[in-house]
Design a protein around this motif. Structure first.
Motif, PDB file in Angstrom:
ATOM      1  N   LEU A   1      10.882  12.305  -8.006  1.00 25.58           N
ATOM      2  CA  LEU A   1      10.988  12.569  -6.571  1.00 25.58           C
ATOM      3  C   LEU A   1      10.791  11.254  -5.829  1.00 25.58           C
ATOM      4  CD1 LEU A   1      11.088  14.404  -4.084  1.00 25.58           C
ATOM      5  CD2 LEU A   1       8.659  14.823  -4.360  1.00 25.58           C
ATOM      6  N   PHE A   2       9.707  10.560  -6.167  1.00 28.94           N
ATOM      7  CA  PHE A   2       9.441   9.243  -5.585  1.00 28.94           C
ATOM      8  C   PHE A   2       9.720   8.239  -6.692  1.00 28.94           C
ATOM      9  CE2 PHE A   2       6.329   5.879  -4.399  1.00 28.94           C
ATOM     10  CZ  PHE A   2       6.860   5.562  -3.168  1.00 28.94           C
ATOM     11  N   ILE A   3      10.837   7.488  -6.562  1.00 28.84           N
ATOM     12  CA  ILE A   3      11.294   6.693  -7.713  1.00 28.84           C
ATOM     13  C   ILE A   3      10.829   5.244  -7.683  1.00 28.84           C
ATOM     14  CG2 ILE A   3      13.341   8.053  -8.313  1.00 28.84           C
ATOM     15  CD1 ILE A   3      14.999   6.231  -6.513  1.00 28.84           C
ATOM     16  N   TRP A   4      10.334   4.786  -6.509  1.00 31.87           N
ATOM     17  CA  TRP A   4      10.253   3.340  -6.329  1.00 31.87           C
ATOM     18  C   TRP A   4       9.130   2.662  -7.091  1.00 31.87           C
ATOM     19  CZ3 TRP A   4      14.818   2.404  -5.051  1.00 31.87           C
ATOM     20  CH2 TRP A   4      15.507   3.265  -4.204  1.00 31.87           C
ATOM     21  N   ASN A   5       8.146   3.377  -7.617  1.00 29.08           N
ATOM     22  CA  ASN A   5       7.111   2.723  -8.449  1.00 29.08           C
ATOM     23  C   ASN A   5       7.611   2.487  -9.870  1.00 29.08           C
ATOM     24  OD1 ASN A   5       5.255   2.558  -6.429  1.00 29.08           O
ATOM     25  ND2 ASN A   5       4.248   4.493  -6.929  1.00 29.08           N
ATOM     26  N   VAL A   6       8.670   3.201 -10.244  1.00 28.83           N
ATOM     27  CA  VAL A   6       9.238   3.027 -11.582  1.00 28.83           C
ATOM     28  C   VAL A   6      10.504   2.180 -11.492  1.00 28.83           C
ATOM     29  CG1 VAL A   6      10.207   4.240 -13.583  1.00 28.83           C
ATOM     30  CG2 VAL A   6       8.261   5.227 -12.346  1.00 28.83           C
ATOM     31  N   PHE A   7      11.348   2.470 -10.489  1.00 28.27           N
ATOM     32  CA  PHE A   7      12.588   1.711 -10.350  1.00 28.27           C
ATOM     33  C   PHE A   7      12.310   0.424  -9.578  1.00 28.27           C
ATOM     34  CE2 PHE A   7      15.591   5.632 -10.705  1.00 28.27           C
ATOM     35  CZ  PHE A   7      15.200   5.766 -12.024  1.00 28.27           C
ATOM     36  N   THR A   8      11.639  -0.509 -10.263  1.00 28.19           N
ATOM     37  CA  THR A   8      11.311  -1.794  -9.648  1.00 28.19           C
ATOM     38  C   THR A   8      11.542  -2.899 -10.684  1.00 28.19           C
ATOM     39  OG1 THR A   8       9.433  -3.132  -8.967  1.00 28.19           O
ATOM     40  CG2 THR A   8       8.893  -1.154 -10.138  1.00 28.19           C
ATOM     41  N   ASP A   9      11.767  -4.107 -10.199  1.00 31.95           N
ATOM     42  CA  ASP A   9      11.988  -5.222 -11.130  1.00 31.95           C
ATOM     43  C   ASP A   9      10.693  -5.638 -11.827  1.00 31.95           C
ATOM     44  OD1 ASP A   9      14.582  -5.264 -10.436  1.00 31.95           O
ATOM     45  OD2 ASP A   9      14.442  -6.963  -9.042  1.00 31.95           O
ATOM     46  N   HIS A  10       9.564  -5.381 -11.140  1.00 30.49           N
ATOM     47  CA  HIS A  10       8.284  -5.817 -11.707  1.00 30.49           C
ATOM     48  C   HIS A  10       7.353  -4.628 -11.877  1.00 30.49           C
ATOM     49  CE1 HIS A  10       9.732  -9.819 -10.917  1.00 30.49           C
ATOM     50  NE2 HIS A  10       9.981  -9.458  -9.660  1.00 30.49           N
ATOM     51  N   PRO A  11       7.595  -3.812 -12.880  1.00 31.36           N
ATOM     52  CA  PRO A  11       6.756  -2.615 -13.043  1.00 31.36           C
ATOM     53  C   PRO A  11       5.340  -3.002 -13.439  1.00 31.36           C
ATOM     54  CG  PRO A  11       8.120  -2.942 -14.966  1.00 31.36           C
ATOM     55  CD  PRO A  11       8.519  -4.006 -13.998  1.00 31.36           C
ATOM     56  N   THR A  12       4.356  -2.219 -12.973  1.00 33.72           N
ATOM     57  CA  THR A  12       2.990  -2.481 -13.421  1.00 33.72           C
ATOM     58  C   THR A  12       2.629  -1.436 -14.472  1.00 33.72           C
ATOM     59  OG1 THR A  12       1.998  -1.022 -11.770  1.00 33.72           O
ATOM     60  CG2 THR A  12       2.320  -3.330 -11.123  1.00 33.72           C
ATOM     61  N   THR A  13       1.723  -1.833 -15.340  1.00 32.06           N
ATOM     62  CA  THR A  13       1.305  -0.900 -16.397  1.00 32.06           C
ATOM     63  C   THR A  13       0.694   0.340 -15.765  1.00 32.06           C
ATOM     64  OG1 THR A  13       0.732  -2.863 -17.636  1.00 32.06           O
ATOM     65  CG2 THR A  13      -0.002  -0.784 -18.566  1.00 32.06           C
ATOM     66  N   GLY A  14      -0.083   0.103 -14.699  1.00 32.78           N
ATOM     67  CA  GLY A  14      -0.760   1.224 -14.038  1.00 32.78           C
ATOM     68  C   GLY A  14       0.228   2.298 -13.629  1.00 32.78           C
ATOM     69  N   TRP A  15       1.283   1.901 -12.910  1.00 32.45           N
ATOM     70  CA  TRP A  15       2.242   2.911 -12.445  1.00 32.45           C
ATOM     71  C   TRP A  15       3.036   3.515 -13.592  1.00 32.45           C
ATOM     72  CZ3 TRP A  15       1.296   5.629  -8.667  1.00 32.45           C
ATOM     73  CH2 TRP A  15       0.830   5.140  -7.454  1.00 32.45           C
ATOM     74  N   LEU A  16       3.355   2.701 -14.597  1.00 31.65           N
ATOM     75  CA  LEU A  16       4.141   3.255 -15.705  1.00 31.65           C
ATOM     76  C   LEU A  16       3.339   4.318 -16.446  1.00 31.65           C
ATOM     77  CD1 LEU A  16       6.103   0.222 -17.194  1.00 31.65           C
ATOM     78  CD2 LEU A  16       6.823   1.940 -15.539  1.00 31.65           C
ATOM     79  N   VAL A  17       2.050   4.013 -16.686  1.00 30.08           N
ATOM     80  CA  VAL A  17       1.220   4.989 -17.418  1.00 30.08           C
ATOM     81  C   VAL A  17       0.982   6.216 -16.541  1.00 30.08           C
ATOM     82  CG1 VAL A  17      -1.060   5.408 -18.437  1.00 30.08           C
ATOM     83  CG2 VAL A  17       0.130   3.249 -18.874  1.00 30.08           C
ATOM     84  N   LEU A  18       0.564   5.981 -15.289  1.00 29.52           N
ATOM     85  CA  LEU A  18       0.264   7.112 -14.411  1.00 29.52           C
ATOM     86  C   LEU A  18       1.519   7.961 -14.176  1.00 29.52           C
ATOM     87  CD1 LEU A  18      -1.820   8.576 -12.669  1.00 29.52           C
ATOM     88  CD2 LEU A  18      -1.068   7.177 -10.745  1.00 29.52           C
ATOM     89  N   GLY A  19       2.643   7.278 -13.940  1.00 28.23           N
ATOM     90  CA  GLY A  19       3.899   8.000 -13.690  1.00 28.23           C
ATOM     91  C   GLY A  19       4.270   8.871 -14.877  1.00 28.23           C
TER      92      GLY A  19
ATOM     93  N   TYR B   1       0.823  -1.228   0.000  1.00 24.14           N
ATOM     94  CA  TYR B   1       0.000   0.000   0.000  1.00 24.14           C
ATOM     95  C   TYR B   1       0.850   1.269   0.000  1.00 24.14           C
ATOM     96  CZ  TYR B   1      -3.855  -3.160   1.053  1.00 24.14           C
ATOM     97  OH  TYR B   1      -4.786  -4.164   0.987  1.00 24.14           O
ATOM     98  N   TRP B   2       2.100   1.141   0.458  1.00 27.44           N
ATOM     99  CA  TRP B   2       2.979   2.314   0.486  1.00 27.44           C
ATOM    100  C   TRP B   2       3.186   2.888  -0.912  1.00 27.44           C
ATOM    101  CZ3 TRP B   2       7.388   1.830  -2.423  1.00 27.44           C
ATOM    102  CH2 TRP B   2       7.783   0.523  -2.747  1.00 27.44           C
ATOM    103  N   ARG B   3       2.927   2.065  -1.935  1.00 25.76           N
ATOM    104  CA  ARG B   3       3.122   2.584  -3.296  1.00 25.76           C
ATOM    105  C   ARG B   3       2.145   3.709  -3.632  1.00 25.76           C
ATOM    106  NH1 ARG B   3       6.886   0.093  -6.128  1.00 25.76           N
ATOM    107  NH2 ARG B   3       7.495  -2.017  -5.550  1.00 25.76           N
ATOM    108  N   SER B   4       1.073   3.830  -2.819  1.00 28.76           N
ATOM    109  CA  SER B   4       0.088   4.884  -3.115  1.00 28.76           C
ATOM    110  C   SER B   4       0.662   6.295  -2.889  1.00 28.76           C
ATOM    111  CB  SER B   4      -1.180   4.701  -2.269  1.00 28.76           C
ATOM    112  OG  SER B   4      -0.881   4.894  -0.910  1.00 28.76           O
ATOM    113  N   PHE B   5       1.840   6.398  -2.239  1.00 26.53           N
ATOM    114  CA  PHE B   5       2.496   7.712  -2.183  1.00 26.53           C
ATOM    115  C   PHE B   5       2.671   8.279  -3.589  1.00 26.53           C
ATOM    116  CE2 PHE B   5       4.608   6.078   1.872  1.00 26.53           C
ATOM    117  CZ  PHE B   5       3.840   6.869   2.698  1.00 26.53           C
ATOM    118  N   GLY B   6       2.807   7.339  -4.550  1.00 24.90           N
ATOM    119  CA  GLY B   6       3.025   7.752  -5.941  1.00 24.90           C
ATOM    120  C   GLY B   6       1.846   8.492  -6.551  1.00 24.90           C
TER     121      GLY B   6
ATOM    122  N   ILE C   1       1.112  21.152  -3.274  1.00 26.06           N
ATOM    123  CA  ILE C   1       0.807  19.712  -3.272  1.00 26.06           C
ATOM    124  C   ILE C   1       1.864  18.899  -2.513  1.00 26.06           C
ATOM    125  CG2 ILE C   1       0.560  17.680  -4.757  1.00 26.06           C
ATOM    126  CD1 ILE C   1      -0.592  19.586  -6.919  1.00 26.06           C
ATOM    127  N   CYS C   2       3.107  19.072  -2.888  1.00 23.58           N
ATOM    128  CA  CYS C   2       4.167  18.173  -2.414  1.00 23.58           C
ATOM    129  C   CYS C   2       4.339  18.211  -0.890  1.00 23.58           C
ATOM    130  CB  CYS C   2       5.471  18.550  -3.092  1.00 23.58           C
ATOM    131  SG  CYS C   2       6.811  17.472  -2.621  1.00 23.58           S
TER     132      CYS C   2
END
Ligand SMILES: Cc1cc2nc3c(=O)[nH]c(=O)nc-3n(C[C@H](O)[C@H](O)[C@H](O)COP(=O)(O)OP(=O)(O)OC[C@H]3O[C@@H](n4cnc5c(N)ncnc54)[C@H](O)[C@@H]3O)c2cc1C
Ligand code: SF4
Ligand code: SF4
Ligand code: SF4
Length: 788
Positions: free
Chosen positions: A534-552, A522-527, A576-577
């Motif tokens: 700024l928050f890299i961990w939803n993109v810099f992961t071994d198993h990226p999801t389409t959702g995060w890649l598109v949203l990011g 659930y911590w990924r929802s910071f994204g 915001i930040c």
């Protein structure tokens, strides 16, 4: 290559004005200092104007009088109040003290109202801000110096204020009282002290031999006196240029020496007049509204016509080597030594506040470092390192040690479970809380959110503009809901109650908080709020999801550029930040600690370097994904080796592990420097110098329509706007030239707009054909009073 970098840096950061801020004693908005009972008023609080000086003196006494009545009566041999300095602010305080019935004394080292008495003969007086009505203290109606002195003297006498001639050397706090040490070794005791010694203190020195000769001045009173004389003026600010113009127009033969090769800070019209006079000594010039503090060079056409023709010669890039009774020696821009016959020298290099009084009294000067400052910074940095490793999660030594010993907070879930049976059921809110409460990061977020709310409320109360209220409430709401409640309580509770077990809920959750190590991340929802990089961990992961890649991608390369184009970078960083939220709330009273000047501006490029490293990592990351997904391209797997090395370190421990993005950027710059710097360099150190997302937004901001528009004629060049800008922007250099502020560093905090004493500044954007469109949300109290 280096010239390409220099051009890029110039386009983005180093090309903007970079004026510095005058050193002043440290005090809060009420003039209160670190010594209880000692307040500073007048010019030393930052605004060099008669009305503000009078107002600050009178206001300080009203506050002291209120404290006295609360405390009741005390020993009578000790003064209620001692006032140091009988200038405008000091006498204003004394008039108010007489009205309040305080037992007080006022001490003056020179002459009563000495600064004003020393204004040039017949000097016009400008009483800015015109609409400001003074409550108590000295009032001003005069429009020339002599009348001003007479009216202030009349008010002093009418109030029965007697001034004691004495130079106070320093203050000391002893036994709950304040001791004033006089120059003649006597002492006075008081419960409260108001320091009103003005800024006339120390004029900056040239440091050349002969500077102490009688013919060297640092203030020009009457240019006509020097007609026909050979004059050297030294300096490159408005006061030096106005002095050269005044003297040249009144018949003197002037050489202006400035160490730099071009003028950067003076008003363009002053530079224009100077060049016109240098080209043609008969060119008609006037200085009707002289600049800020050293406003002693009024020149009219009548004065010019009444004297023989003078001359003005410019020696830019030159240095003074020495002064003798009838000559000066300089080194010119080409390095050659020059001897010039000379009758008189004006060193117009500005002046420093009389800071030694404060140093002798043990009062801090803004921006000056002592052993105590260094020690406290290092201790706080050590605490931040500990905190980072404590909250960092599995793999961090401190975290693991706390977990192994079942220390706080790892013992909290057991405690909660013992309290109530409901805590053992994750479907209840208490059960969700119990699980969250076992992680250090939960407490970090609790404290972080609480600081934003507590200091946010204080900011709203302190600043009182609709802009600040709307902005702070938004920042608090973003921090509380999507950045705290959502990841720690709402999403886990929804998960435990089956929201993500089937259908759309499951598909959504699989995309945005997939199952990792047996639980949903659930911590990924910071994204949702904190975008890449700024928050890299939803993109810099071994198993990226389409959702995060598109949203990011949409966040970073579509939404953010659009809002920056329309509202400026501050729409994200100031509204915001979460890092911005802490900087604007906890950091609100520390904003003046940000370093200013060209050297600090060069450090702005650090963020660009981090951004380009993040971009490189992204490229490597994509190659790694391709290698894993397409067997034929498996050879691209080499990218993973470099990626993991750069991100996490090429070794598990030792010096090689330090040179990694995670260690240098995440731990040091964001975790330690960014947070540890708050109380020493302001809350925006990370944001200004290092944040890679800000670095990207700086590029976007160069194409933005956002501006801060100045009403040039109202600008009194007091430098308040520059000194409160915690992004290090030299706002005054835009305002006093009438140029819209477009430095991409701006985070729309509104401090400059809100604190400008004459309501010069307004947020807005460039409309069609560059026409300014001002924002409707009011950010300036002065403009609100003016009905704008
Ligand atoms: C040339 C010039 C022109 C100006 N023109 C304008 C204008 O047109 N309009 C405007 O609004 N403002 C103008 N100002 C600014 C205005 O004069 C100042 O804002 C105002 O004088 C500041 O008041 P103050 O009481 O803080 O300091 P000051 O007026 O400087 O008074 C400080 C007093 O403290 C005394 N003192 C210093 N050290 C000690 C000590 N250790 N012990 C005891 N006494 C001490 C000094 O002798 C002095 O009398 C001008 C300033 C200058 C220099
Ligand atoms: S500069 Fe970076 S960390 Fe700071 S407020 Fe902006 S995006 Fe957030
Ligand atoms: S714009 Fe800046 S320099 Fe000008 S009056 Fe306002 S605060 Fe002072
Ligand atoms: S709003 Fe003003 S003070 Fe704030 S960052 Fe922008 S220029 Fe600086």
């Amino acid at each position: 290559m280096s010239s390409l970098y220099a051009r890029y840096a110039q386009w983005l950061h180093t090309g903007w004005p970079a004026g510095t801020v005058e050193k002043l004693p440290d005090c809060d908005e009420h003039g209160r200092t670190a010594i209880p009972g000692v307040r500073i008023v007048g010019d030393l609080t930052g605004i060099p104007l008669l009305k503000f000086s009078s107002d600050s003196g009178a206001r300080a006494v009203r506050e002291i009088a209120a404290e006295k009545s609360e405390a009741g009566s005390r020993k009578s041999e000790v003064l209620d109040l001692a006032i140091v300095g009988a200038g405008v602010a000091g006498v204003s305080a004394a008039i108010e003290a007489r009205r309040a019935g305080l037992h007080f004394a006022i001490y003056e080292a020179g002459e009563v109202f000495s600064t004003v008495v020393n204004f040039p003969k017949g000097k016009p007086i400008y009483t800015y801000p015109t609409e400001m009505k003074l409550e108590g203290g000295l009032q001003f109606t005069a429009d020339v110096k002599e009348a001003l002195v007479a009216e202030m003297e009349a008010q002093r006498k009418a109030a029965g204020v007697e001034v004691t001639a004495a130079r106070i050397e320093r203050l000391e706090s002893a036994g709950g009282e304040l001791v004033l040490h006089h120059a003649d070794q006597t002492k006075t005791r008081a419960r409260h002290v108001i320091v009103a010694i003005g800024r006339s203190g120390n004029f900056r020195k040239l440091g050349a031999p002969g500077e102490d000769l009688d013919k060297v001045y640092n203030r020009l009173h009457d240019p006509k006196e020097f007609a026909g004389k050979k004059v050297l003026v030294v300096g490159g600010g408005d006061s030096a240029i106005e002095t050269a113009i005044a003297l040249g127009a009144c018949g003197a033969h002037v050489t202006l020496s400035y160490r730099k090769k071009e003028f950067t800070r003076p008003k363009p019209e002053n530079i224009e007049k100077l060049h016109a006079l240098a080209a043609n000594a008969d060119h008609p010039v006037e200085i009707v509204h002289p600049s800020s503090e050293r406003v002693n060079t009024v020149v009219t056409h009548a004065m010019q016509q009444a004297t023989p023709t003078g001359s003005v010669k410019l020696l830019l890039g030159s240095e003074i080597l020495g002064i003798t009774p009838d000559a000066v020696t300089l080194r010119d821009a080409a390095g050659a030594e020059l001897g010039l016959p000379n009758d008189v020298v004006f060193t117009m290099l500005g002046r420093e506040a009389p800071l030694d009084f404060f140093r002798r009294s043990g009062l801090a000067i803004r921006g000056e470092w002592t052993t105590k400052t260094w020690t406290s910074l290092l201790l706080f940095a050590a605490f931040c390192i500990f905190l980072y490793h404590w909250k960092g999660g599995g793999g961090h030594s401190v975290y693991e040690a706390f977990k192994a010993h079942h220390w706080f907070p790892f013992n909290v879930p057991d405690g909660l479970a013992a309290l109530s049976a409901a805590a053992s059921d994750p479907r209840t809110m208490l059960g969700t809380l119990k699980d969250a409460a076992g992680a250090p990061s939960f407490y970090f977020s609790v404290v972080y959110s609480a600081l934003i709310v507590i200091f946010g409320v204080k900011r709203i109360v302190r600043r009182k503009t609709p802009y600040i209220t709307a902005q702070t409430v938004t920042l608090m709401a973003v921090q509380l809901v999507p950045l705290f409640l959502l990841p720690y309580l709402l999403l886990p509770w929804m998960g435990a109650n089956g929201w993500f077990d089937a259908g759309f809920g499951r598909s959504f959750a699989d995309q945005f908080f997939p199952v990792e190590y047996g639980a949903r991340a659930y911590w990924r929802s910071f994204g949702f709020i904190l975008a890449w990089p700024l928050f890299i961990w939803n993109v810099f992961t071994d198993h990226p999801t389409t959702g995060w890649l598109v949203l990011g991608f949409v966040q970073t390369f579509v939404i953010i550029p659009l809002i920056v184009w329309r509202w400026g970078k501050g729409a994200y960083c100031g509204w915001i930040c979460s890092c911005g939220a802490l900087a604007e709330t906890l950091g609100d009273t520390h904003r003046h600690k940000m370093p200013h000047g060209p050297r600090a501006n060069r450090w702005n490029m650090t963020g660009q370097i981090i951004l380009w490293i993040a971009m490189g990592l992204l490229g490597l990351r994509i190659l790694g994904w391709i290698a894993a997904a397409v067997p034929a391209l498996g050879f691209l797997g080499f990218a993973n080796v470099i990626y993991y090395g750069l991100l996490g370190g090429f070794a598990q421990s030792g010096p090689l592990s330090w040179f990694s993005y995670r260690y240098l950027v995440d731990l040091w710059l964001a975790g330690v420097v960014g947070v540890a710097a708050y109380f020493w360099f302001s809350g925006r150190v990370w944001c200004r110098f290092a944040c890679p997302l800000a670095a990207l937004m700086h590029i976007y901001a160069r194409f933005s329509r956002f501006r801060i528009f100045p009403e040039k004629k109202k600008c009194i060049s007091c430098n308040v706007c520059t000194s409160v800008c915690h992004q290090g922007i030299d706002v005054m250099s835009f305002a006093n030239k009438g140029q819209p502020m477009e430095d991409p560093q701006c985070v729309r905090c509104s401090a400059c707009v809100q604190q400008c004493p004459t309501g010069v500044l307004a947020f807005g954007r460039l409309g069609e054909e560059g026409v300014p469109i001002l924002d409707r949300l009011a950010a300036s109290p002065v403009r609100m009073r003016e009905g704008k």
